[in-house]
Design a protein around this motif. Sequence first.
Motif, PDB file in Angstrom:
ATOM      1  N   ASN A  54      55.966  95.542 -12.693  1.00 50.81           N
ATOM      2  CA  ASN A  54      55.562  96.193 -11.446  1.00 50.81           C
ATOM      3  C   ASN A  54      54.619  95.343 -10.583  1.00 50.81           C
ATOM      4  OD1 ASN A  54      56.956  98.697 -12.008  1.00 50.81           O
ATOM      5  ND2 ASN A  54      55.374  99.087 -13.558  1.00 50.81           N
ATOM      6  N   GLY A  55      54.531  94.040 -10.878  1.00 46.96           N
ATOM      7  CA  GLY A  55      53.626  93.217 -10.079  1.00 46.96           C
ATOM      8  C   GLY A  55      53.419  91.859 -10.713  1.00 46.96           C
ATOM      9  N   ALA A  56      52.165  91.393 -10.731  1.00 50.87           N
ATOM     10  CA  ALA A  56      51.845  90.079 -11.280  1.00 50.87           C
ATOM     11  C   ALA A  56      50.403  90.042 -11.761  1.00 50.87           C
ATOM     12  CB  ALA A  56      52.071  88.991 -10.233  1.00 50.87           C
ATOM     13  N   ILE A  57      50.172  89.252 -12.802  1.00 53.65           N
ATOM     14  CA  ILE A  57      48.822  88.984 -13.302  1.00 53.65           C
ATOM     15  C   ILE A  57      48.457  87.558 -12.912  1.00 53.65           C
ATOM     16  CG2 ILE A  57      47.364  88.731 -15.343  1.00 53.65           C
ATOM     17  CD1 ILE A  57      49.170  90.783 -16.736  1.00 53.65           C
ATOM     18  N   VAL A  58      47.273  87.394 -12.348  1.00 49.18           N
ATOM     19  CA  VAL A  58      46.775  86.062 -11.994  1.00 49.18           C
ATOM     20  C   VAL A  58      45.591  85.758 -12.901  1.00 49.18           C
ATOM     21  CG1 VAL A  58      45.788  84.606 -10.202  1.00 49.18           C
ATOM     22  CG2 VAL A  58      47.518  86.318  -9.605  1.00 49.18           C
ATOM     23  N   GLN A  59      45.728  84.668 -13.664  1.00 44.30           N
ATOM     24  CA  GLN A  59      44.651  84.233 -14.555  1.00 44.30           C
ATOM     25  C   GLN A  59      44.025  82.970 -13.981  1.00 44.30           C
ATOM     26  OE1 GLN A  59      46.709  83.660 -18.280  1.00 44.30           O
ATOM     27  NE2 GLN A  59      46.568  85.824 -18.835  1.00 44.30           N
ATOM     28  N   PHE A  60      42.705  82.909 -14.022  1.00 43.25           N
ATOM     29  CA  PHE A  60      42.012  81.714 -13.517  1.00 43.25           C
ATOM     30  C   PHE A  60      40.592  81.711 -14.057  1.00 43.25           C
ATOM     31  CE2 PHE A  60      41.491  85.184 -10.592  1.00 43.25           C
ATOM     32  CZ  PHE A  60      40.221  85.081 -10.063  1.00 43.25           C
ATOM     33  N   GLY A  61      39.918  80.576 -13.858  1.00 40.11           N
ATOM     34  CA  GLY A  61      38.516  80.486 -14.272  1.00 40.11           C
ATOM     35  C   GLY A  61      38.310  80.084 -15.707  1.00 40.11           C
ATOM     36  N   SER A 118      50.548  95.259  -5.594  1.00 42.93           N
ATOM     37  CA  SER A 118      50.931  95.198  -4.184  1.00 42.93           C
ATOM     38  C   SER A 118      51.246  93.757  -3.773  1.00 42.93           C
ATOM     39  CB  SER A 118      49.795  95.749  -3.313  1.00 42.93           C
ATOM     40  OG  SER A 118      49.956  95.362  -1.962  1.00 42.93           O
ATOM     41  N   LYS A 119      52.429  93.564  -3.215  1.00 43.80           N
ATOM     42  CA  LYS A 119      52.812  92.233  -2.730  1.00 43.80           C
ATOM     43  C   LYS A 119      51.861  91.782  -1.623  1.00 43.80           C
ATOM     44  CE  LYS A 119      56.681  89.760  -0.582  1.00 43.80           C
ATOM     45  NZ  LYS A 119      58.085  89.858  -0.112  1.00 43.80           N
ATOM     46  N   ILE A 124      56.026  83.351  -4.797  1.00 45.52           N
ATOM     47  CA  ILE A 124      56.969  84.448  -5.054  1.00 45.52           C
ATOM     48  C   ILE A 124      58.364  83.899  -5.324  1.00 45.52           C
ATOM     49  CG2 ILE A 124      58.105  86.444  -3.991  1.00 45.52           C
ATOM     50  CD1 ILE A 124      55.411  87.000  -2.568  1.00 45.52           C
ATOM     51  N   GLU A 125      58.779  82.891  -4.570  1.00 44.85           N
ATOM     52  CA  GLU A 125      60.097  82.293  -4.791  1.00 44.85           C
ATOM     53  C   GLU A 125      60.174  81.632  -6.174  1.00 44.85           C
ATOM     54  OE1 GLU A 125      62.891  82.455  -2.921  1.00 44.85           O
ATOM     55  OE2 GLU A 125      61.706  83.925  -1.798  1.00 44.85           O
ATOM     56  N   MET A 126      59.100  80.965  -6.600  1.00 45.00           N
ATOM     57  CA  MET A 126      59.103  80.339  -7.924  1.00 45.00           C
ATOM     58  C   MET A 126      59.114  81.396  -9.032  1.00 45.00           C
ATOM     59  SD  MET A 126      59.224  76.986  -8.323  1.00 45.00           S
ATOM     60  CE  MET A 126      58.191  76.413  -9.689  1.00 45.00           C
ATOM     61  N   LEU A 127      58.455  82.529  -8.796  1.00 41.46           N
ATOM     62  CA  LEU A 127      58.431  83.590  -9.804  1.00 41.46           C
ATOM     63  C   LEU A 127      59.786  84.268  -9.950  1.00 41.46           C
ATOM     64  CD1 LEU A 127      54.935  85.230  -9.160  1.00 41.46           C
ATOM     65  CD2 LEU A 127      55.650  83.948 -11.196  1.00 41.46           C
ATOM     66  N   LYS A 128      60.646  84.142  -8.951  1.00 39.16           N
ATOM     67  CA  LYS A 128      62.010  84.662  -9.083  1.00 39.16           C
ATOM     68  C   LYS A 128      62.815  83.832 -10.082  1.00 39.16           C
ATOM     69  CE  LYS A 128      62.323  86.583  -4.386  1.00 39.16           C
ATOM     70  NZ  LYS A 128      62.986  86.450  -3.060  1.00 39.16           N
ATOM     71  N   GLN A 172      48.632  92.539  -1.219  1.00 34.72           N
ATOM     72  CA  GLN A 172      47.360  92.109  -1.803  1.00 34.72           C
ATOM     73  C   GLN A 172      47.507  90.760  -2.503  1.00 34.72           C
ATOM     74  OE1 GLN A 172      46.289  95.413  -4.303  1.00 34.72           O
ATOM     75  NE2 GLN A 172      45.108  96.430  -2.680  1.00 34.72           N
ATOM     76  N   PHE A 173      48.626  90.582  -3.194  1.00 34.60           N
ATOM     77  CA  PHE A 173      48.913  89.319  -3.887  1.00 34.60           C
ATOM     78  C   PHE A 173      48.921  88.161  -2.895  1.00 34.60           C
ATOM     79  CE2 PHE A 173      51.990  86.127  -5.302  1.00 34.60           C
ATOM     80  CZ  PHE A 173      51.594  85.872  -6.606  1.00 34.60           C
ATOM     81  N   MET A 174      49.629  88.328  -1.787  1.00 38.33           N
ATOM     82  CA  MET A 174      49.726  87.274  -0.782  1.00 38.33           C
ATOM     83  C   MET A 174      48.377  87.031  -0.112  1.00 38.33           C
ATOM     84  SD  MET A 174      53.474  88.050   0.881  1.00 38.33           S
ATOM     85  CE  MET A 174      53.373  86.617   1.954  1.00 38.33           C
ATOM     86  N   ARG A 175      47.644  88.098   0.109  1.00 38.97           N
ATOM     87  CA  ARG A 175      46.329  87.958   0.748  1.00 38.97           C
ATOM     88  C   ARG A 175      45.378  87.153  -0.147  1.00 38.97           C
ATOM     89  NH1 ARG A 175      43.258  90.661   4.654  1.00 38.97           N
ATOM     90  NH2 ARG A 175      41.029  90.740   4.211  1.00 38.97           N
ATOM     91  N   PHE A 176      45.428  87.426  -1.457  1.00 37.65           N
ATOM     92  CA  PHE A 176      44.568  86.709  -2.413  1.00 37.65           C
ATOM     93  C   PHE A 176      44.811  85.205  -2.332  1.00 37.65           C
ATOM     94  CE2 PHE A 176      44.160  84.713  -6.603  1.00 37.65           C
ATOM     95  CZ  PHE A 176      42.832  84.956  -6.887  1.00 37.65           C
TER      96      PHE A 176
END
Length: 444
Positions: free
Chosen positions: A254-261, A273-274, A224-228, A276-280
Motif C-alpha cells: 500500500n505504499g513505500a518504506i524509506v530507510q535512511f540515516g 500517499s504518493k 517510482i519508475e524504478m520501483l515498478k 507525500q512520497f514525492m514531496r519528501f
Amino acid sequence: MYKINIDHSTSTVRLPFHSKKYSYLTHTHVNLTYGIQEYRVFVVLDPSLSDGEIIVSANIIEKLSIPLEPLFDLKVLGQNGIKIGPYIGILAALSSEKLSRIVSSLTSYVHHYKQIGGSIIAFSLEGIDKKNQVIEGYLFNPQTRQWIKGNYPYPASLFSIVEANLTDKWQQFQSIMHHFKSELNDSVYNFPNFDKWDMYKMLKNEFHQHLPETVVYQSPLTIIEMLKKHRSVYIKPMNGRLGRLVYKVIKTKNGAIVQFGGRRREQDRYFSSKKQFMRFFYYSLKNDDYLIQQSISLLTYKQRVIDFRVILVKDHKKRWKILETVSRFGADQSIVSNISSGGRAEIAHKTFTERFHIPIELQKDLFQRIHNLVLNSIQKIESNGYHCGNIGFDIGIDQNFHLWIIEINNQNPDHYIALSANSAPLFYQARFHNMIYAKRLAGF
C-alpha cells in the motif's frame, strides 16, 4: 642508497671510486636531475669516499634545493645525465591548517622508508606556487622520523589522497591536478577521478551482468519508475562516500518504506500517499546529484548486510596487485556496510570459513572469480584514460553467490579498513605499495 655531503667546489658531483657503473661518466659534464629540475655538473670518481656517500657542490645543492636529510638513489640517464631521487609528493590536504594537523599520521606511508628512499613531501592545495614551481609543505626526515616544514621544488611524481569532490575546493583541486599533469606528465596518479555514474557507463556494456541497474535521479517520478521494476532501490549521491546520504526505498502493498540515516532506525518513514512520497524526495534530493540503483539481496550475517572490499594497488613494476579482500559487516539492521556507520571488518577468508563454513576449494573458486572481475574491470576503466594506482573495489555477493560491482573508490580508498580487520601489516603494505609505485613513476 647514498648520503649527500657538501663541499665548496663549483658544480661538481663526487661519487665513490667503487661505483663502476658510473665510471664512463667520470671527468665529464652531465645533467643532474632532481624532481623536474636539472643542472649541468662535472662528475668525478673519488677513491676517498665510502660506498654510501656522495659529495655535491654547495651551489648545486642551492640551485636544485636538494635536502641533506634523505638517502638517495642515483640513476644514469643515458650518456649525459644522472637522476637523484626518488622525489615523491603526496597531496594530502585541502588547507595548510588541516595538513599541519594530520602530517604526523602520514608517517605510515614511509613505514618502510629504507625500501623507498629519497625525498618525500606532503603538501596541501594552499601550499602550491605555480608561477615559481615551489611547494610549501613538509619533508620527511628519515633520521628523526619527523616532518620538516619548508619550501620545496616540484617533485618527480605525486599522488593525491584528498577528497575534494564534496567541498568548495573541487574546482581548485581540478585546476591544480591538471597543472601537475602538464608538468609531470604520466607521473601523477589517482587522477583524474570518476564518480559512480562514470563507473557505470564505462562498465555497463561488458559487465552488465555484474552491475545493479542504475539511473540518474531526475525527479521523484524516477524513483517510482524504478520501483515498478524492482522491489527495492538504493538512492546514493554520485560522489558520496562513507555511506552518507544514502536512502533505501522498499515497495510495499500500500505504499513505500524509506530507510535512511545509517543506524538511526527512528528516521525510517512509511508513505501511503504518493503525493507525500514525492514531496519528501522533492525536498531531500537535488536533480542530477543522485543515482537510483537496483537493490541486491546481499549476503547477511545476523541481520548485518555484508559486502567485500578488495584492496587493489600497483606495484613497482606497474602491475596491479590484489593485497587482500576484507569483509564489511554493517551495523545491526543498517542499510549500509560502511565502518564509519557502525560497521566492522574482518579478513574475508575468516568470514567464509567461520561464518558461512565454505570449504577451502569453493573459496578458491570464489576468490578467483572476484579477482578476475576486479582486474578485468580496472583494465576497462584505465583504457578510458584514468591513471589509477590505488583502488578500493566493493563487491557484493548475493544469496546465489553471484558477484555484483557495488562501487569503485578511486579518490582515496580507506586503508584503515585493514586496521579495523586487525591487520596492521596489511595497512602498512597497502601504503608501501602506493609509495613504491610513485617511486617507479619518479624514475626509480
